[in-house]
Design a protein around this motif. Sequence first.
Motif, PDB file in Angstrom:
ATOM      1  N   ARG A 151     -20.486  10.270  54.224  1.00 29.17           N
ATOM      2  CA  ARG A 151     -21.341  11.451  54.187  1.00 29.17           C
ATOM      3  C   ARG A 151     -21.593  11.841  52.739  1.00 29.17           C
ATOM      4  N   CYS A 152     -22.848  12.148  52.428  1.00 33.90           N
ATOM      5  CA  CYS A 152     -23.242  12.447  51.047  1.00 33.90           C
ATOM      6  C   CYS A 152     -23.019  13.919  50.721  1.00 33.90           C
ATOM      7  N   HIS A 153     -22.490  14.179  49.500  1.00 30.50           N
ATOM      8  CA  HIS A 153     -22.208  15.549  49.060  1.00 30.50           C
ATOM      9  C   HIS A 153     -22.762  15.847  47.675  1.00 30.50           C
ATOM     10  N   GLY A 154     -23.730  15.062  47.218  1.00 28.34           N
ATOM     11  CA  GLY A 154     -24.315  15.311  45.906  1.00 28.34           C
ATOM     12  C   GLY A 154     -24.567  14.003  45.174  1.00 28.34           C
ATOM     13  N   ILE A 155     -24.835  14.093  43.876  1.00 24.85           N
ATOM     14  CA  ILE A 155     -25.053  12.889  43.080  1.00 24.85           C
ATOM     15  C   ILE A 155     -24.340  13.003  41.734  1.00 24.85           C
ATOM     16  N   VAL A 156     -24.085  11.833  41.148  1.00 21.94           N
ATOM     17  CA  VAL A 156     -23.623  11.743  39.763  1.00 21.94           C
ATOM     18  C   VAL A 156     -24.824  11.326  38.927  1.00 21.94           C
ATOM     19  N   PHE A 157     -25.027  11.969  37.783  1.00 21.56           N
ATOM     20  CA  PHE A 157     -26.186  11.695  36.946  1.00 21.56           C
ATOM     21  C   PHE A 157     -25.764  11.574  35.480  1.00 21.56           C
ATOM     22  N   GLN A 158     -26.664  11.028  34.687  1.00 25.38           N
ATOM     23  CA  GLN A 158     -26.465  10.958  33.246  1.00 25.38           C
ATOM     24  C   GLN A 158     -27.617  11.671  32.547  1.00 25.38           C
ATOM     25  N   ASP A 159     -27.278  12.584  31.657  1.00 23.50           N
ATOM     26  CA  ASP A 159     -28.273  13.283  30.861  1.00 23.50           C
ATOM     27  C   ASP A 159     -28.825  12.326  29.812  1.00 23.50           C
ATOM     28  N   ARG A 160     -30.123  12.064  29.837  1.00 28.78           N
ATOM     29  CA  ARG A 160     -30.724  11.107  28.917  1.00 28.78           C
ATOM     30  C   ARG A 160     -30.790  11.610  27.485  1.00 28.78           C
ATOM     31  N   VAL A 161     -30.597  12.902  27.293  1.00 31.39           N
ATOM     32  CA  VAL A 161     -30.676  13.473  25.942  1.00 31.39           C
ATOM     33  C   VAL A 161     -29.354  13.320  25.209  1.00 31.39           C
ATOM     34  N   ASN A 162     -28.245  13.757  25.835  1.00 32.70           N
ATOM     35  CA  ASN A 162     -26.943  13.688  25.157  1.00 32.70           C
ATOM     36  C   ASN A 162     -26.011  12.639  25.749  1.00 32.70           C
ATOM     37  N   MET A 163     -26.489  11.906  26.794  1.00 30.93           N
ATOM     38  CA  MET A 163     -25.770  10.789  27.414  1.00 30.93           C
ATOM     39  C   MET A 163     -24.491  11.196  28.139  1.00 30.93           C
ATOM     40  N   THR A 164     -24.312  12.477  28.406  1.00 25.57           N
ATOM     41  CA  THR A 164     -23.142  12.918  29.161  1.00 25.57           C
ATOM     42  C   THR A 164     -23.331  12.611  30.644  1.00 25.57           C
ATOM     43  N   ILE A 165     -22.222  12.380  31.342  1.00 26.27           N
ATOM     44  CA  ILE A 165     -22.232  12.076  32.774  1.00 26.27           C
ATOM     45  C   ILE A 165     -21.563  13.221  33.525  1.00 26.27           C
ATOM     46  N   ASP A 166     -22.241  13.707  34.559  1.00 28.02           N
ATOM     47  CA  ASP A 166     -21.722  14.837  35.323  1.00 28.02           C
ATOM     48  C   ASP A 166     -22.172  14.704  36.777  1.00 28.02           C
ATOM     49  N   ALA A 167     -21.779  15.658  37.592  1.00 28.65           N
ATOM     50  CA  ALA A 167     -22.120  15.628  39.017  1.00 28.65           C
ATOM     51  C   ALA A 167     -22.729  16.951  39.440  1.00 28.65           C
ATOM     52  N   ILE A 168     -23.581  16.893  40.461  1.00 33.30           N
ATOM     53  CA  ILE A 168     -24.143  18.094  41.069  1.00 33.30           C
ATOM     54  C   ILE A 168     -23.809  18.071  42.555  1.00 33.30           C
ATOM     55  N   PRO A 169     -23.019  19.029  43.041  1.00 31.67           N
ATOM     56  CA  PRO A 169     -22.742  19.103  44.483  1.00 31.67           C
ATOM     57  C   PRO A 169     -23.990  19.567  45.233  1.00 31.67           C
ATOM     58  N   ALA A 170     -24.134  19.136  46.476  1.00 32.15           N
ATOM     59  CA  ALA A 170     -25.284  19.544  47.275  1.00 32.15           C
ATOM     60  C   ALA A 170     -24.977  19.397  48.755  1.00 32.15           C
ATOM     61  N   GLU A 171     -25.679  20.177  49.561  1.00 36.51           N
ATOM     62  CA  GLU A 171     -25.567  20.070  51.012  1.00 36.51           C
ATOM     63  C   GLU A 171     -26.270  18.822  51.533  1.00 36.51           C
ATOM     64  N   ALA A 172     -27.312  18.392  50.816  1.00 39.08           N
ATOM     65  CA  ALA A 172     -28.062  17.192  51.196  1.00 39.08           C
ATOM     66  C   ALA A 172     -28.762  16.637  49.973  1.00 39.08           C
ATOM     67  N   VAL A 173     -29.067  15.342  49.997  1.00 40.93           N
ATOM     68  CA  VAL A 173     -29.779  14.679  48.914  1.00 40.93           C
ATOM     69  C   VAL A 173     -31.001  13.985  49.497  1.00 40.93           C
ATOM     70  N   VAL A 174     -32.133  14.152  48.821  1.00 40.00           N
ATOM     71  CA  VAL A 174     -33.377  13.502  49.235  1.00 40.00           C
ATOM     72  C   VAL A 174     -33.768  12.499  48.155  1.00 40.00           C
ATOM     73  N   VAL A 175     -33.811  11.225  48.513  1.00 41.17           N
ATOM     74  CA  VAL A 175     -34.257  10.183  47.587  1.00 41.17           C
ATOM     75  C   VAL A 175     -35.761  10.043  47.746  1.00 41.17           C
ATOM     76  N   ALA A 176     -36.506  10.368  46.685  1.00 35.77           N
ATOM     77  CA  ALA A 176     -37.970  10.336  46.728  1.00 35.77           C
ATOM     78  C   ALA A 176     -38.502   9.612  45.496  1.00 35.77           C
ATOM     79  N   THR A 177     -37.879   8.487  45.186  1.00 35.88           N
ATOM     80  CA  THR A 177     -38.252   7.707  44.016  1.00 35.88           C
ATOM     81  C   THR A 177     -39.345   6.709  44.376  1.00 35.88           C
ATOM     82  N   ASN A 178     -39.643   5.819  43.441  1.00 35.55           N
ATOM     83  CA  ASN A 178     -40.532   4.705  43.724  1.00 35.55           C
ATOM     84  C   ASN A 178     -39.767   3.613  44.460  1.00 35.55           C
TER      85      ASN A 178
END
Length: 324
Positions: free
Chosen positions: A165-192
């Motif tokens: 079950r999904c609870h958020g995503i891990v991302f990387q900030d392209r400006v300072n290259m830090t890696i962090d996570a954002i909790p969420a109730e749901a995630v929608v993938v709407a990429t190419n």
Amino acid sequence: MNDSTVIIVGNTISALMSACRLADLGQHATLISPRPIINAITQIDLEPMNMAENADLAKELTQLTLKQGGYLGAQSFADEMWKQSFGLIDLLDKIGVPWKRSLEGRLIAHKQSGDQAFSYYAEGGTRTQIHRALVSQVYKYSDQSLIKLCEHHEPLSLIVDTDQRCHGIVFQDRVNMTIDAIPAEAVVVATNGYERLFTANEVSKYPDDFAWLIDQGIFLANAECLEPAHSLGGLWINEKQMTNIKGCFAIGACVGMYHGKASILGNAILADVFAGHSVAEPILDYVKEGHASSESSLYESCITDEVQKFDELLDLSGPEDLHV
């Protein structure tokens, strides 16, 4: 108003439409994009958006869509997409998309083949104008604190518990290259789509696809369906547009359920708009169920895994150079 967060990944038409629709319904959304949402993919914008003016034409075009796709597309999606098409063009008209009109002010329908006219163009490029209109709506909802914009953020992985079950995503900030996570109730993938899995040159053209999801066991549908410089296959979804990972929804160009082996000109934009608009209600139903994770260290462990991968990349050495 719902204070829980839904994450939407991408800056496509489907991503922007889903964010706006969720905001309309009072749901907070966080829009994550590797680049500013105002910057759409540069491409020749000659494609129309299709619409069925009545129920009889909708049935006919549903069958045409399925036949064109070799009956590999999902009939339920095609049927509902055409039924809602008239209302979707009317909605886009109200938010400022400049559709081509006759001197009397009527929408001009263009024929593709046969006697039926069902394709509609916007002045200055249909996809471009729809994208611009939706961006202005996203900025409006952002000012109202209903949509949070996280631009220059690269998605790395879903946060998935032992129950898949999904609870958020891990991302990387392209400006300072830090890696962090954002909790969420749901995630929608709407990429190419997943073009760069097949063509090395597509990395710069399609930097925001869903290749980052492949290692997490997500199911594909019609993955073999490719057209020149474009994928028709993609992620598998159920009737609620949820992937096999619970809490992870997928819409738009990254999904392989709409077209089959070939698509009708103008159906790509229609599918993007339809998916973004129709996914909101299933998301809200899922959020209302409540699926909080009981694994206290879930987020920290996911961040640690991605930091370790990034450090391993930085430690690589050798004579190869990707850019030579």
